[in-house]
Design a protein around this motif. Structure first.
Motif, short mmCIF file in Angstrom:
data_model
loop_
_atom_site.label_atom_id
_atom_site.label_comp_id
_atom_site.label_asym_id
_atom_site.label_seq_id
_atom_site.Cartn_x
_atom_site.Cartn_y
_atom_site.Cartn_z
N MET A 14 25.66 16.35 9.24
CA MET A 14 24.92 17.51 9.72
C MET A 14 24.33 18.33 8.56
O MET A 14 23.32 19.01 8.74
CB MET A 14 25.82 18.39 10.58
CG MET A 14 26.19 17.73 11.88
SD MET A 14 27.48 18.53 12.85
CE MET A 14 27.28 20.23 12.62
N LYS A 15 24.94 18.28 7.38
CA LYS A 15 24.51 19.16 6.28
C LYS A 15 23.92 18.38 5.10
O LYS A 15 22.74 18.36 4.89
CB LYS A 15 25.70 20.01 5.79
CG LYS A 15 26.26 20.92 6.83
CD LYS A 15 25.33 22.07 7.04
CE LYS A 15 25.94 23.03 8.05
NZ LYS A 15 25.07 24.08 8.43
N GLU A 16 24.77 17.73 4.32
CA GLU A 16 24.37 17.16 3.04
C GLU A 16 23.74 15.77 3.15
O GLU A 16 22.91 15.41 2.33
CB GLU A 16 25.59 17.07 2.11
CG GLU A 16 26.23 18.41 1.82
CD GLU A 16 25.35 19.31 0.98
OE1 GLU A 16 24.65 18.79 0.10
OE2 GLU A 16 25.36 20.52 1.22
N LYS A 17 24.20 14.97 4.06
CA LYS A 17 23.73 13.59 4.28
C LYS A 17 23.94 12.70 3.06
O LYS A 17 23.13 11.83 2.76
CB LYS A 17 22.27 13.58 4.72
CG LYS A 17 22.05 14.33 6.02
CD LYS A 17 20.68 14.08 6.55
CE LYS A 17 20.43 14.97 7.73
NZ LYS A 17 20.64 14.39 9.00
N ARG A 18 25.04 12.90 2.35
CA ARG A 18 25.36 12.06 1.19
C ARG A 18 25.66 10.63 1.60
O ARG A 18 25.26 9.69 0.92
CB ARG A 18 26.56 12.64 0.44
CG ARG A 18 26.25 13.87 -0.33
CD ARG A 18 27.46 14.29 -1.16
NE ARG A 18 27.34 15.70 -1.43
CZ ARG A 18 28.26 16.60 -1.14
NH1 ARG A 18 29.39 16.24 -0.60
NH2 ARG A 18 28.06 17.86 -1.42
#
Length: 124
Positions: A14-18
């Motif tokens: 949802m945030k960083e998509k690492r």
């Protein structure tokens, strides 16, 4: 532990998509280095199998990467199928050996708390 890992994966997606970027760069690397990619897929799939990571995304991504690398559906399918099969088999063997020898006492303690497992153990 699995719940925490799942929460971390959901948060990352949802945030960083690492994780997404790492997987995409891995599949891009496979397209550039298809023969080394076979070995890399085997190693990654072995580790994923040992760590109980579902292999569907890795399997599908491997198929797309190898098809793109060779511009041939047949070669891509054959190499990706071979790599996934060998990786999953190696991971299964490693998991069995870990459970059989390294984690034997823990498995015995866990199984002894369930009557059905005690009955199976006595039968064998």
């Amino acid at each position: 532990v699995m719940g925490i890992l799942l929460a971390l994966v959901v948060f990352d997606s949802m945030k960083e998509k690492r994780i997404e970027r790492t997987a995409a760069s891995f599949f891009t690397w496979i397209e550039s280095h298809p023969f080394l990619g076979v070995l890399a897929v085997i190693l990654v799939y072995t580790a994923a199998t040992i760590c109980f990571v579902p292999g569907s995304v890795l399997t599908i991504g491997t198929g797309f990467a190898f098809r793109s690398a060779f511009d041939d559906f047949g070669k891509g399918l054959a190499l990706s199928s071979l790599a996934v099969f060998v990786g999953a088999s190696c991971g299964s063997v490693c998991s069995f050996l870990l459970g059989r020898y390294l984690f034997r006492e823990w498995v015995v303690r866990l199984a002894s708390s369930y009557p059905i497992f005690r009955a199976i153990d006595r039968a064998l």
